[in-house]
Design a protein around this motif. Structure first.
Motif, PDB file in Angstrom:
ATOM      1  N   ALA A1135       0.939  -1.044  -0.169  1.00 40.86           N
ATOM      2  CA  ALA A1135       0.065   0.162  -0.192  1.00 40.86           C
ATOM      3  C   ALA A1135       0.882   1.404  -0.122  1.00 40.86           C
ATOM      4  O   ALA A1135       1.959   1.155   0.403  1.00 40.86           O
ATOM      5  N   CYS A1136       0.282   2.378  -0.601  1.00 35.98           N
ATOM      6  CA  CYS A1136       1.045   3.475  -0.610  1.00 35.98           C
ATOM      7  C   CYS A1136       0.105   4.734   0.008  1.00 35.98           C
ATOM      8  O   CYS A1136      -0.918   4.741  -0.247  1.00 35.98           O
ATOM      9  N   THR A1137       0.872   5.657   0.439  1.00 35.23           N
ATOM     10  CA  THR A1137       0.099   6.948   1.158  1.00 35.23           C
ATOM     11  C   THR A1137       0.768   8.102   0.611  1.00 35.23           C
ATOM     12  O   THR A1137       2.018   8.086   0.980  1.00 35.23           O
ATOM     13  N   THR A1138       0.158   8.811  -0.040  1.00 34.53           N
ATOM     14  CA  THR A1138       0.864  10.305  -0.274  1.00 34.53           C
ATOM     15  C   THR A1138       0.987  11.141   1.118  1.00 34.53           C
ATOM     16  O   THR A1138       0.020  11.353   1.608  1.00 34.53           O
ATOM     17  N   LEU A1139       2.294  11.346   1.139  1.00 32.95           N
ATOM     18  CA  LEU A1139       2.378  12.419   2.182  1.00 32.95           C
ATOM     19  C   LEU A1139       2.456  13.710   1.926  1.00 32.95           C
ATOM     20  O   LEU A1139       1.580  14.973   2.698  1.00 32.95           O
ATOM     21  N   THR A1140       3.580  14.290   1.134  1.00 35.19           N
ATOM     22  CA  THR A1140       3.571  15.726   0.465  1.00 35.19           C
ATOM     23  C   THR A1140       3.621  15.637  -0.903  1.00 35.19           C
ATOM     24  O   THR A1140       3.469  14.627  -1.649  1.00 35.19           O
ATOM     25  N   SER A1141       3.828  16.810  -1.514  1.00 36.10           N
ATOM     26  CA  SER A1141       4.093  16.859  -3.019  1.00 36.10           C
ATOM     27  C   SER A1141       5.203  16.015  -3.402  1.00 36.10           C
ATOM     28  O   SER A1141       5.636  15.960  -4.720  1.00 36.10           O
ATOM     29  N   GLY A1213      13.599 -11.332  -5.133  1.00 36.87           N
ATOM     30  CA  GLY A1213      12.354 -12.115  -5.302  1.00 36.87           C
ATOM     31  C   GLY A1213      11.311 -11.584  -6.137  1.00 36.87           C
ATOM     32  O   GLY A1213      11.793 -10.650  -7.083  1.00 36.87           O
ATOM     33  N   VAL A1214      10.197 -12.121  -6.236  1.00 38.07           N
ATOM     34  CA  VAL A1214       9.193 -11.635  -7.037  1.00 38.07           C
ATOM     35  C   VAL A1214       8.630 -10.275  -6.652  1.00 38.07           C
ATOM     36  O   VAL A1214       8.471 -10.179  -5.594  1.00 38.07           O
ATOM     37  N   ARG A1215       8.431  -9.467  -7.571  1.00 35.33           N
ATOM     38  CA  ARG A1215       7.970  -7.981  -7.293  1.00 35.33           C
ATOM     39  C   ARG A1215       6.310  -8.153  -7.053  1.00 35.33           C
ATOM     40  O   ARG A1215       5.908  -9.008  -7.760  1.00 35.33           O
ATOM     41  N   SER A1216       5.955  -7.521  -6.232  1.00 37.15           N
ATOM     42  CA  SER A1216       4.522  -7.327  -6.086  1.00 37.15           C
ATOM     43  C   SER A1216       3.811  -6.754  -7.112  1.00 37.15           C
ATOM     44  O   SER A1216       4.576  -6.177  -8.053  1.00 37.15           O
ATOM     45  N   VAL A1217       2.628  -6.784  -7.096  1.00 33.80           N
ATOM     46  CA  VAL A1217       1.833  -6.045  -8.041  1.00 33.80           C
ATOM     47  C   VAL A1217       1.750  -4.736  -8.050  1.00 33.80           C
ATOM     48  O   VAL A1217       1.998  -4.117  -6.980  1.00 33.80           O
ATOM     49  N   PRO A1218       2.267  -4.175  -9.287  1.00 36.01           N
ATOM     50  CA  PRO A1218       2.402  -2.340  -9.221  1.00 36.01           C
ATOM     51  C   PRO A1218       1.175  -1.607  -8.357  1.00 36.01           C
ATOM     52  O   PRO A1218       0.149  -2.144  -8.531  1.00 36.01           O
ATOM     53  N   ILE A1219       1.856  -0.801  -7.644  1.00 36.76           N
ATOM     54  CA  ILE A1219       0.781  -0.060  -7.038  1.00 36.76           C
ATOM     55  C   ILE A1219       1.018   1.550  -7.500  1.00 36.76           C
ATOM     56  O   ILE A1219       2.078   1.731  -7.873  1.00 36.76           O
ATOM     57  N   HIS A1220      -0.124   2.617  -7.280  1.00 38.55           N
ATOM     58  CA  HIS A1220       0.015   3.804  -8.056  1.00 38.55           C
ATOM     59  C   HIS A1220      -0.315   4.870  -7.054  1.00 38.55           C
ATOM     60  O   HIS A1220      -1.139   4.401  -6.113  1.00 38.55           O
ATOM     61  N   CYS A1221       0.426   5.635  -6.725  1.00 38.83           N
ATOM     62  CA  CYS A1221       0.180   6.977  -5.702  1.00 38.83           C
ATOM     63  C   CYS A1221       0.535   8.032  -6.631  1.00 38.83           C
ATOM     64  O   CYS A1221       1.763   8.211  -7.185  1.00 38.83           O
ATOM     65  N   GLN A1222      -0.312   9.092  -6.324  1.00 40.96           N
ATOM     66  CA  GLN A1222       0.242  10.494  -6.939  1.00 40.96           C
ATOM     67  C   GLN A1222       0.423  11.640  -5.900  1.00 40.96           C
ATOM     68  O   GLN A1222       0.132  11.622  -4.641  1.00 40.96           O
ATOM     69  N   THR A1223       1.915  12.299  -6.127  1.00 45.54           N
ATOM     70  CA  THR A1223       2.364  13.251  -5.137  1.00 45.54           C
ATOM     71  C   THR A1223       1.441  14.303  -5.477  1.00 45.54           C
ATOM     72  O   THR A1223       0.274  14.566  -6.206  1.00 45.54           O
ATOM     73  N   GLU A1224       1.463  14.977  -4.271  1.00 45.01           N
ATOM     74  CA  GLU A1224       0.579  16.311  -4.088  1.00 45.01           C
ATOM     75  C   GLU A1224       0.866  17.306  -4.973  1.00 45.01           C
ATOM     76  O   GLU A1224       1.902  17.524  -5.222  1.00 45.01           O
ATOM     77  N   PRO A1225      -0.195  18.261  -5.439  1.00 47.87           N
ATOM     78  CA  PRO A1225       0.378  19.215  -6.258  1.00 47.87           C
ATOM     79  C   PRO A1225       0.811  20.341  -5.539  1.00 47.87           C
ATOM     80  O   PRO A1225       0.636  20.513  -4.519  1.00 47.87           O
ATOM     81  N   ASP A1226       1.625  21.286  -6.213  1.00 48.38           N
ATOM     82  CA  ASP A1226       2.273  22.340  -5.503  1.00 48.38           C
ATOM     83  C   ASP A1226       2.180  23.622  -6.477  1.00 48.38           C
ATOM     84  O   ASP A1226       1.545  23.462  -7.744  1.00 48.38           O
TER      85      ASP A1226
END
Length: 2046
Positions: A1135-1141, A1213-1226
């Motif tokens: 899982a990914c979480t956007t923190l800042t831009s 090892g095997v890579r996980s399924v790609p996940i996607h997150c977008q950085t915050e705008p600035d």
């Protein structure tokens, strides 16, 4: 009632029958010793109907019942109540053979009493009846039914059970067979599922429910249906409704709840038949998910124990599944369900039902009259509810397993049956009881009849009776016995045949003599009687009736004794009232009165009988009836405790009911008590009371006291036991005894008392009485019931003995006696042998025991021995304490001393003697005739003859043996007992030479050694383990095993190799073994790499050596881990979480431990902006040891793609399924560039480029303007985000202005751009507001490049493309705003585009760069490596690709299979294609793909996997011949690298044409025996071996042995080689060279040459003519198409004016005779090492054609080596470069051909053979002839049988290019990359391909056959991937006489010389048409052909035959072919469907 009324008659009938049989038997016994009914027996069931018969009304049923017996029993069907069953028309019939038949019936005709009834089969004959078990018949009327599946509510995480609801009216006949969900996924029943599937999510239980474990939310979306099957009709149907799971989420914790039971007690009853599976349900749900435990109660207790789970008993969630249930599984089970909240339990009672069976022991017995009989019923099954017995079909009320008849009577004989029953079924067994001896019940043989007479005369009544024993006859009148008097006389006598004749004489009969007379014949085995009335005319008269006393409660029956005749009426009266006057009374017209249940009060009276006649006269007689009441006695007892000696007691006997007078008396132990009974006093206190008293009890009073009360009505009694304690007293007191020694002594000691005393014996210690000790129990001393027994008494047994009797009452008794023993002389040893060595002294001793004095005398051979007569003998005597010792001394023994010496001892009590057998002994002689009986690897069985033993038993034999090279000093020995002459020597070493000899030994000494024999032991499996085993990891999936051989002494032969076994450690799985050949180098270490192992897993390795006998012992396990691998599963829950831009947090969970394949050290996070993700170089990596991390320094407002992987020592090892997150705008960056362009004196155009990093979505631009130098206010202007320019107006002329621009996002305003200054002016030079830019366009899409310009005057705008002036066209045009529009961009449009703007003042220009993103171009595919099942290819992208490549798609297919694909990453330079077919051709190509799409395909790579067809074995290793069979050792075949699949075996006699298929599926590892051969006969054997690379045909000649095992002489073929095919014998007068084998080839060669010259001439003459169609003349010409199957080639005439057929059409179904003397490799042997020959064609000359219609046949130019061309000729050595103008063929030298005339082909017998001559230089070609028939095995270039056949005009053959479109004439085909395969693998023949009228034809040499006996038409040889309208799929070679197909060449790339033979047939193609059989071992491929294949090849083609009737098979021919399995199903289909097709020819050659 009818049945009951019939029974007496039936009984009477049976009695009569029995009497008749008995009479016959009695007569027979006087005539013969063996009675005639000895073999007669009662009925026994042969075929008994089953318990249940269920049938459908549409089928009906037959129930068979058969019984045996003598006489044959009658079969009767009865109902359960015993009533007979009759026919019901149309519904039930009983057939003549005893079957109960239920015909099919309509549903409306169903009758419950017929179709739902319990029947039984009754079998009876004269000896008895038996009845079958209950037969429950149930007819089932077909009714519509629907099963339903209802929704099931289940808490998440629990297991669910879906039930299939079946209507009750069909539930017994319908069962669930499977379940399916809405996607069609099938779940089979438990029986269908493998053992391993029990652990799956879905399980169908034995009772039909669907068990779903661990239900989750996703399970709620599926619906399920059950499929049921009706077992009577076989109909299956799906349930009408679909059920689904309703998943409920738990709210809090839930304790276990039982579904469906409510508050009921949770007990379930379950029944299951033996050996079936059963599931015990525990339907509980809970949250948290509960834990289930199953217990079973120990039978009969409340204790329980846990159920043991094993392979048979499994637990799935809460359900207990028991497979193959046994009776022991029955019992009560408890399921306990617990979770953290609570618990619940369910009880289930399981009954495993086993079929019932019964057996009576004995099945028949013959018992004498009066003796007891016992029948025991032995039964099995479960459960057993009742046991009952029947006799002759009637119940006898006995329910014990043992039936005992204490005293057999006549009526007891018959058939007895034991029935065991439960609720479901029953079983029976029968036995017969026969009477022993001759017992026949009395039978009245002759009797008097009813008679009416006048008074006066005398009457004579006679009765004759018979029986055994002889009966006695008595007479009665009206029930009163007749005694002799003056008027009645009774007399009788016995006749000679045993009958009794009795008579009754009545003198001068009176009227009063009338009445019912009866004669009664009686014996101990029965009674017979006869009665008849005697009527005497007269007045009524009633004889006096005596007083009738009857006991109360019984039935009174009395008949009025009336005389006189005729009598009109008889009535009874009481008190002048006619009876009956109540319900109990019945009066009958014949004068009988019956009163039931008589009572004194109501029925005791005087009854009067009144008889009247018609005249009114009457007579009266009175009967007094007295009703008597029997007595009843009150019980009495003596007390609860036993009485002691001397006590007093008393009891009273009270009669409380009964008539007086009463007699009361007492008995003790059955004896009456009188006054003589001392001490007993009896007092009669009243008529109904008697008292018994005893003043002093003694032992006489012990026993049963009985009080008996009796009166005239009966008697009654009561009993009480008096128990008396009595002290012991002597019955027999012991006294002193004396016994003779050795006798059996017996001393009695008996005492009485109560309780019974215990008698014991003791013996005095020492010689005097006083102290005693218990007798030790020994073999000869025992005490039985107080008596002392001393068997074989001896002196040691003398002494004092004490007998003691004790019972606890008083002090007991004791007596002391003396036992003395009187001993006569006795020798302890009666006879013994004594030996002495000859010449040595000997002493013989005799010791006699007994009473002294004893005298001893000696005898020798029964003659008195006197020492005085021979001084060698001396006698001495010695007195001993127990007797005398006498010694006879012999000074020196001689042979004459071998005699019997006897010593005789005498004393006062007797005498005794003893004998000594004197044996003078010597050493034995040596054994002889030493032979070897049997030997193995470690033992040898020897035999020898016993030598003379030297008068001393041989103690032993010593077998001495040594290795042949050792001396006799180094020997081993085996000791053998002297009594045997056979022995086994063990512990030998296998495969070793030994010398063996034997020595005999007795007491005296040893004999000399025998002669030695030499043996060699057999080989054995190795006995030693491999040594120095080391296992090291090589990599993650490979272990290297190294070892050395076992010690040489443990080889036991020659080691051939090793089996290396490996398995996962700590598992119970078996080892997987690999075989390694032995390395002969001394001391060399063996090694093996174990591949494809699991990563980082411990394996156990064992090794065993093997030789030709077998494998040795396994080595000790060596364990080793494979190297650490990479994790096989990715981290989960990424899982990914956007923190800042610019920062993102990434988290994950470690992969499962079992997938780590090592120790996880770190984690890597791979991340990159999503639009750059495809480019590996732009990805960033961050390592961390924790399970989350924060990514810093990211681009703002950018979509990032991330993957996480775990790393071990083995790598990533095997890579996980790609996940996607977008950085915050600035806020955005500044616009990258700004221009300010003068537009006029008051306007300036400001334009800008957007920011490089907008950091969000641009919402607007702000344009700032300010007048320079002044303190003026800055103006701002907002501009929409899509506008890139702004026109500032209302400016002052010639005043400079400053401009700058900012961009804004939702976050805020960004940085400002650079400032730019401009000044309004009248002069407006041409300027371009647009900026230089790079544009990216997608392939085939439109592109627009801007050019916004300002200027006054208006500037002129022009464009240059890549430096060239632009001119408008269809795709490009200039737009009004100056922009350039390009439609449908292609790759060529990429480059620089320059825009020029110019006016009179100035000019300006900008340059745009256009990048075109297109799909990839075709990549390069090259072959890197091949194995038997893999291909490794190298991939390289096209150099001209602009867009980044994302990956490849690899396409590959086997030659006859479907295309398969594999995705290959762009980084992979190599790719392994795995799991391919061995030895098969493959096509491979690749396409690339990028974000635009998939690109162009690469060139097709043609290659093949390694491996060859099977290789021929040596004949001696393969074939083993006997007289009637031949054994085939298929292991002798070599598989060529590809595993064998199967063999086809065919055989025939040498002189037969037809092959007989023996088997078409022989497995490769087995031996196979062809049976039923004739001895001494020559046979041909044809073997076809198949593997995935093809098949190989081998033919063998062999002769079976003679009956005696001899061989027969070889057949001479004229060359002395013993070939099967002999030369044709010629008459003696013909010269040798006239042999047909010589003449035919000679004549044929001449004809071939002549015809060939004619053809060449015609061809040359026609070349001069112009081609009518124009164009290249050497391209357009007709093609001769050579077909192997046909009689010859076909010339396809394409010109419309040429319509006639050429040549002749082959007759259908032609059989070609075998070619004598031919060999597979004739050409191959001659041309080995030579260059290749020509590829040439046949033409056919048609004599019917008009000469001016001949077409010119043009020869293609013949190329020299290295010259590229498009024609099908080969490159080769100079010798192979023949130049011939026509289409010639090379005829192979020394080849044998068939030469057939046109019409002779109809008759195979007219075929002739000819043989070609050798070339002078070994390779000179002979011009071909169109009519020449080449043999199928001929290895020349053209293997076809030429002749003419038609080709349909309508057929045009075209080949589609793989890229699409019409194929051109010279379309190149992909090449094979492995030219080295040519020599081995050129199995396939090629065709030159030329164009003809837009189509494509194929010409060239015809294919050759590897299997000469299996030929088939070449119809549609290839699938559509090879071009042409190939229709039908491939058929495969299979059975005898099948028709093979061959390929027709392949297209060739002119620029590439590598060979590409067409691929082999697929493994699954049809058996009837095989194309290839092409191993090198079949010796059919010439080197010339192989070399020829280096040149260009023709494409594939196919030609159909003419659809003319004569090419069709007749019906008869088709039938024959079908019978021979020759016409494949596809051919039949073609012929039936099209009416045209190929005609198959079965062509055979040797």
């Amino acid at each position: 009632m009818m049945m009951m009324m019939m029974m007496p008659n039936e009984c009477h009938k049976w009695l009569t029958l029995f009497a008749a049989v008995a009479l016959l038997a009695n007569i027979g016994s006087t005539l013969a010793a063996n009675p005639p009914d000895a073999d007669q027996k009662g009925p026994v069931f042969l075929k008994e109907p089953t318990n249940r018969i269920d049938f459908s009304n549409s089928t009906g049923a037959e129930i068979e019942c058969k019984a045996s017996g003598n006489p044959m029993p009658e079969i009767i069907w009865v109902r359960s109540d015993g009533t007979a069953v009759g026919d019901v028309p149309g519904l039930r019939q009983i057939s003549s053979d005893g079957k109960l038949v239920f015909p099919p019936f309509r549903a409306e005709d169903y009758r419950q009493e017929v179709h739902a009834q319990v029947y039984a089969c009754l079998a009876r004959n004269q000896f008895g009846s038996i009845i079958s078990r209950d037969v429950h018949v149930r007819a089932v009327v077909q009714q519509f039914y629907e099963s339903e599946v209802n929704n099931e509510y289940v808490i998440r995480g629990n297991s669910a059970v879906l039930k299939c609801s079946i209507p009750s009216f069909v539930a017994d006949f319908v069962q669930v067979v499977s379940w399916q969900d809405e996607e069609g996924q099938l779940y089979g029943t438990l029986d269908d599922q493998q053992q391993g599937n029990m652990d799956g999510k879905y399980l169908v239980l034995p009772s039909g429910e669907l068990h779903i474990r661990e239900v989750g939310p996703e399970d709620g979306y599926k619906s399920y249906q059950c499929r049921t099957k009706h077992r009577l009709t076989g109909e299956t149907r799906l349930s009408a409704t679909k059920g689904r799971l309703v998943i409920t989420e738990p709210v809090g914790s839930v304790s276990p709840q039982l579904s469906g039971n409510g508050n009921q007690e949770h007990i379930t009853l379950t029944r299951v038949p033996l050996n079936q599976s059963v599931s015990l349900m525990c339907p509980a749900q809970a949250y948290p998910v509960p834990y289930f435990r199953w217990y079973k109660f120990i039978e009969g207790t409340t204790r329980k124990q846990a159920v043991v789970l094993n392979d048979r008993v499994k637990q799935v969630s809460g359900t207990l599944i028991i497979k193959d249930a046994v009776v022991e599984d029955s019992g009560k089970y408890l399921c306990v369900v617990n979770n953290s909240v609570g618990g619940e339990s369910v009880e289930t009672v399981l009954t495993v039902t086993a079929p019932l069976s019964a057996k009576i022991d004995p099945p028949t017995q013959t018992i004498d009259f009066g003796r007891p009989a016992v029948f025991t019923c032995q039964y099995t099954g479960n459960p057993i509810k009742t046991v009952s017995w029947m006799k002759d079909g009637k119940a006898i009320g006995h329910s014990d397993p043992v039936l005992r008849i204490e005293s057999v009577k006549k009526e007891d004989k018959g058939m007895y049956q034991c029935f065991v029953r439960n609720d479901q079924e029953s079983a029976e067994a029968s036995a017969e009881l026969k009477l022993g001896g001759r017992f026949d019940p009395p039978v009245i043989r002759q009797a008097f009849q009813e008679e009416t007479m006048e008074p006066g005369p005398s009457v004579f009544l006679k009765c004759v009776a018979g029986g055994n024993p002889t009966p006695e006859i008595s007479w009665e009148l009206d029930g009163k016995k007749i005694a002799n008097n003056d008027r009645y006389q009774v007399g009788q006598y016995v006749t000679v045949n045993g009958d009794v004749v009795s008579y009754l004489n009545i003198t001068s009969v009176h009227a009063n003599d009338g009445g019912l007379y009866k004669c009664i014949a009686k014996s101990k085995v029965g009674v017979a009687e006869h009665s008849a009335k005697l009527n005497v005319y007269g007045l009524p008269y009633i004889r006096q009736m005596e007083k009738k006393a009857i006991v109360a409660g019984e039935t009174l029956m009395v008949t009025c004794p009336v005389a006189g005749y005729p009598i009109d009426s008889i009535v009874w009266e009481r008190d002048n009232r006619p009876l009956p006057i109540n319900r109990k009374q019945k009066v009958f017209p014949n004068g009988t009165l019956i009163i039931e249940n008589v009572e004194r009060n109501s029925d005791q009276a005087t009854y009067t009988c009144v008889a009247k006649n018609q005249e009114g006269y009457s007579a009266r007689g009175s009967l007094e009836v007295q009703v008597m009441v029997p007595p009843q006695v009150m019980p009495f007892v003596f007390g609860d405790e036993p009485s002691n000696y001397g006590d007093s007691t008393a009891v009273q006997c009270m009669v409380f009911k009964g008539d007086t007078p009463l007699q009361l008396h007492w008995t003790l132990n059955g004896q009456p008590i009188t006054n003589e009974n001392v001490g007993i006093r009896i007092i009669k206190m009243s008529p109904k009371l008697s008292s018994l008293s005893i003043d002093s009890i003694n032992d006489h009073h012990r026993g049963l006291f009985k009080c008996i009360a009796s009166n005239s009505a009966g008697s009654a009694e009561q009993t009480a036991e008096l128990v008396v304690n009595v002290p012991p007293r002597w019955i027999l007191e012991p006294t002193d005894k004396a016994f003779a020694q050795g006798s059996d002594a017996k001393v009695e000691c008996k005492a009485d008392g109560f309780p019974k005393p215990q008698v014991t014996w003791k013996k005095a210690v020492g010689d005097t009485p006083g102290e005693y000790k218990d007798l030790k129990k020994s073999d000869n001393i025992r005490v039985e019931e107080g008596t002392l027994h001393i068997d074989n008494i001896q002196k040691t047994n003398e002494g004092y003995y004490l007998c003691e009797a004790i019972n606890g009452i008083g002090s007991g008794l004791s007596a002391v006696i003396m036992v003395s023993v009187q001993a006569p002389p006795e020798f302890t040893e009666k006879l013994r042998n004594q030996t002495a060595r000859r010449g040595e002294p000997a002493v013989l001793q005799c010791e006699a025991k007994g009473e002294k004095p004893i005298g001893i005398l000696w005898n020798m051979n029964n003659m008195r021995l006197d020492p005085k007569n021979d001084n060698r003998y001396t006698i001495r005597e010695e007195i001993l304490s127990a007797g005398v010792m006498s010694s006879l001394s012999i000074k020196r023994t001689e042979r004459s001393d071998s005699a019997l010496f006897t010593c005789v001892a005498t004393n006062a009590f007797g005498s005794d003697d003893a004998s000594i057998n004197m044996i003078v002994q010597e050493v034995p002689e040596m054994p002889y005739a030493l032979k070897v009986l049997d030997k193995s690897g470690r033992s040898v069985q020897l035999s020898w003859a016993q030598p003379y033993d030297g008068n001393s038993p041989l103690i032993r034999y010593i077998i001495e043996f040594k290795r042949s090279r050792a001396s006799w000093d180094e020997i081993d020995r085996v000791m053998v007992p002297g009594h045997t002459t056979e022995a086994q020597v063990q512990k030998l070493s296998p495969a070793t030479t030994y010398n063996i000899r034997i020595v005999a030994e007795n007491e005296i000494g040893s004999s000399q050694s025998s002669e030695a024999v030499t043996i060699i032991t057999a080989e054995e499996a190795p006995s030693g383990k491999p040594q120095n085993i080391k296992v090291d990891p090589v990599n993650q999936t490979t272990l290297r095993v190294m070892w050395k051989p076992p010690p040489r002494s443990d080889w036991n032969g020659e080691i051939l190799g090793y089996y290396v076994g490996y398995k996962l450690s700590n598992t119970n799985s078996s080892y997987i073994f690999e075989t390694i050949n032995f390395i002969t180098e001394e001391g060399k270490e063996h090694s093996l790499e174990l591949n494809n192992l699991r990563v980082y897993t411990q394996y156990s390795v064992v090794i065993q050596a093997f030789n030709k006998i077998g494998a040795g012992p396994l080595s000790d396990e060596e364990k080793q881990f494979t190297a650490e691998g990479t994790p096989s599963q990715p981290p989960s829950d990424t899982a990914c979480t956007t923190l800042t831009s610019q920062t993102i947090r990434v988290s994950w969970v470690s992969p499962p431990l079992e997938s780590a394949n090592g120790v996880i050290k770190t984690y890597k996070v791979v991340y990159a902006p999503s639009d750059e993700w495809y480019d590996e170089t732009k990805r960033h990596y961050k390592k961390t040891a924790s399970s989350d991390t924060v990514l810093h320094g990211l681009k703002k407002y950018t979509n990032y793609t991330m993957q996480v992987l775990a790393t071990t020592a083995g790598g990533d090892g095997v890579r996980s399924v790609p996940i996607h997150c977008q950085t915050e705008p600035d806020v955005p960056e500044a616009p990258t560039d700004v221009k300010a362009l003068v537009m006029g004196n008051a306007a300036i155009l400001v334009s800008w480029r957007p920011p490089a990093q907008p950091n969000g979505i641009i919402t607007q631009y702000t344009v700032y303007s300010k007048a320079e130098g002044a303190e003026t206010e800055t103006k701002t202007q907002k501009v929409p985000h899509y506008q890139m320019s702004f026109e500032a107006t209302e400016l002052e002329k010639n005043k400079p202005y400053e401009f700058w621009v900012t961009a804004s996002t939702t976050i805020g305003e960004g940085q400002q751009s650079k400032s730019i200054v401009a000044m309004p002016s009248d002069q407006v030079p041409a300027k371009i507001a647009s900026f230089d830019d790079t544009f990216t366009a997608t392939y085939k899409e439109d592109a627009k490049m801007p050019c916004q310009a300002v200027g006054a005057p208006q500037p002129e705008i022009t464009w240059k493309i890549k430096g060239v002036d632009f001119s408008a066209n269809d795709r490009m045009r200039l737009l009004p705003d100056g922009s350039l529009l390009i439609k449908s961009v292609n790759r060529q449009d990429a480059g620089d585009y320059t825009c020029h703007a110019e006016n009179s003042i100035a000019k300006d220009s900008i340059t745009h760069k256009l990048i075109v993103l297109a799909p990839p171009q075709s990549p390069q595919v090259t072959l890197s490596a091949t194995t038997t099942d893999t291909l490794t290819v190298r991939l390289k992208p096209h150099e001209g690709d602009t867009a980044p490549l994302h990956g490849y798609t690899l396409h590959y297919k086997p030659e006859f299979g479907e295309w398969e694909t594999a995705e290959v990453s762009v980084e992979s330079q190599k790719y392994n294609i795995e799991n391919l077919l061995c030895g098969s051709r493959y096509q491979v190509y690749a396409t690339g793909f990028n974000n635009i799409g998939a690109g162009e395909a690469s060139d097709i790579l043609n290659t093949r996997t390694k491996g060859q067809k099977p290789k021929l074995p040596e004949k001696p290793r393969f074939i083993e011949v006997s007289s009637n069979s031949v054994s085939l050792h298929f292991k002798a075949w070599k598989d060529g690298g590809c595993p064998m699949s199967h063999f086809v075996v065919e055989s025939k006699k040498r002189d037969q044409l037809e092959w007989n298929q023996i088997s078409n599926n022989v497995k490769p590892d087995n031996n196979y025996v062809v049976l039923d051969l004739e001895p001494a006969t020559w046979y041909n054997l044809r073997i076809t071996a198949h593997n995935s690379a093809g098949f190989t045909v081998a033919e063998y000649d062999f002769a079976t042995l003679t009956v005696t095992g001899g061989t027969i002489a070889p057949l001479d073929d004229g060359t002395g080689h013993g070939n099967v095919h002999a030369r044709i014998p010629l008459p003696a007068w013909m010269p040798e060279w006239l042999d047909l084998n010589f003449m035919v080839p000679l004549i044929a060669t001449v004809v071939v040459v002549a015809v060939g010259i004619c053809v060449v001439c015609v061809a040359l003459s026609r070349r001069r003519a112009d081609d009518l169609r124009g164009g290249q003349k050497d391209v357009y010409y007709d093609v001769v198409y050579n077909q192997t199957m046909g009689p010859g080639a076909t010339l396809d005439k394409r010109r419309p004016d040429l319509r006639d057929e050429l040549g002749y059409i082959a007759p259908p179904n032609r059989k070609l005779p075998p070619v004598p003397g031919s060999n597979y490799n004739t050409c191959d042997r001659i041309k080995r090492g030579r260059g290749s020959g020509l590829r040439s064609n046949h033409s056919t000359w048609d004599p019917r054609r008009n000469p001016n219609l001949y077409e010119e046949l043009k020869a293609p130019p013949v190329p020299m080596h290295g010259i590229g061309n498009h024609y099908g000729h080969a490159h080769g050595t100079p010798e192979c470069h023949y130049r011939h103008p026509g289409m010639e063929d090379e005829i192979c030298p020394y080849a044998t051909f068939h030469l057939l005339g046109f019409r002779e082909e109809m008759d195979p017998t007219k075929a002739m053979n000819f043989q070609t001559f050798p070339h002078q230089n070994g390779h000179t070609p002979v011009p071909g002839h169109a009519g020449t028939m080449l043999p199928p095995g001929h290895p020349g270039h053209v293997h076809s049988r030429s002749g003419s056949q038609s080709m349909p005009r309508a057929n045009r053959y075209q080949r589609k290019n793989s890229q699409g479109g019409q194929s051109s004439i010279y379309t190149p085909a992909p090449e094979y990359d492995d030219p080295a395969n040519c020599a081995e693998e050129d199995q396939y023949r090629r065709y030159t391909r030329v164009n003809s009228q837009g189509g494509s034809l194929y010409s060239g040499p015809g294919p050759e056959y590897d299997d000469p006996a299996n030929c088939a038409p070449e119809e549609d040889q290839y699938g559509s991937q090879y071009g042409g309208p190939y229709g039908q799929p491939y058929d495969h070679y299979g059975s005898r006489g099948s028709m093979g197909r061959r390929s027709i060449g392949s297209a060739r790339n002119p620029g590439n010389g590598s060979p590409e033979p067409p691929p082999p047939p697929p493994r699954n193609h049809d058996m009837s048409n095989s194309s290839f059989n092409d191993s090198k071992e079949s010796n059919e491929i010439s080197e010339a052909e192989c070399d020829r294949d280096h040149g260009p090849r023709g494409n594939y083609g196919a030609v159909k035959r003419s659809p003319q009737p004569k090419d069709q098979r007749t019906t008869e021919e088709m039938r024959k072919l079908i019978e021979r399995n020759e016409a494949g199903p596809k051919q039949l289909q073609l012929q039936q469907a099209n009416g045209a097709g190929f005609t198959a020819y079965d062509t055979m050659a040797v």
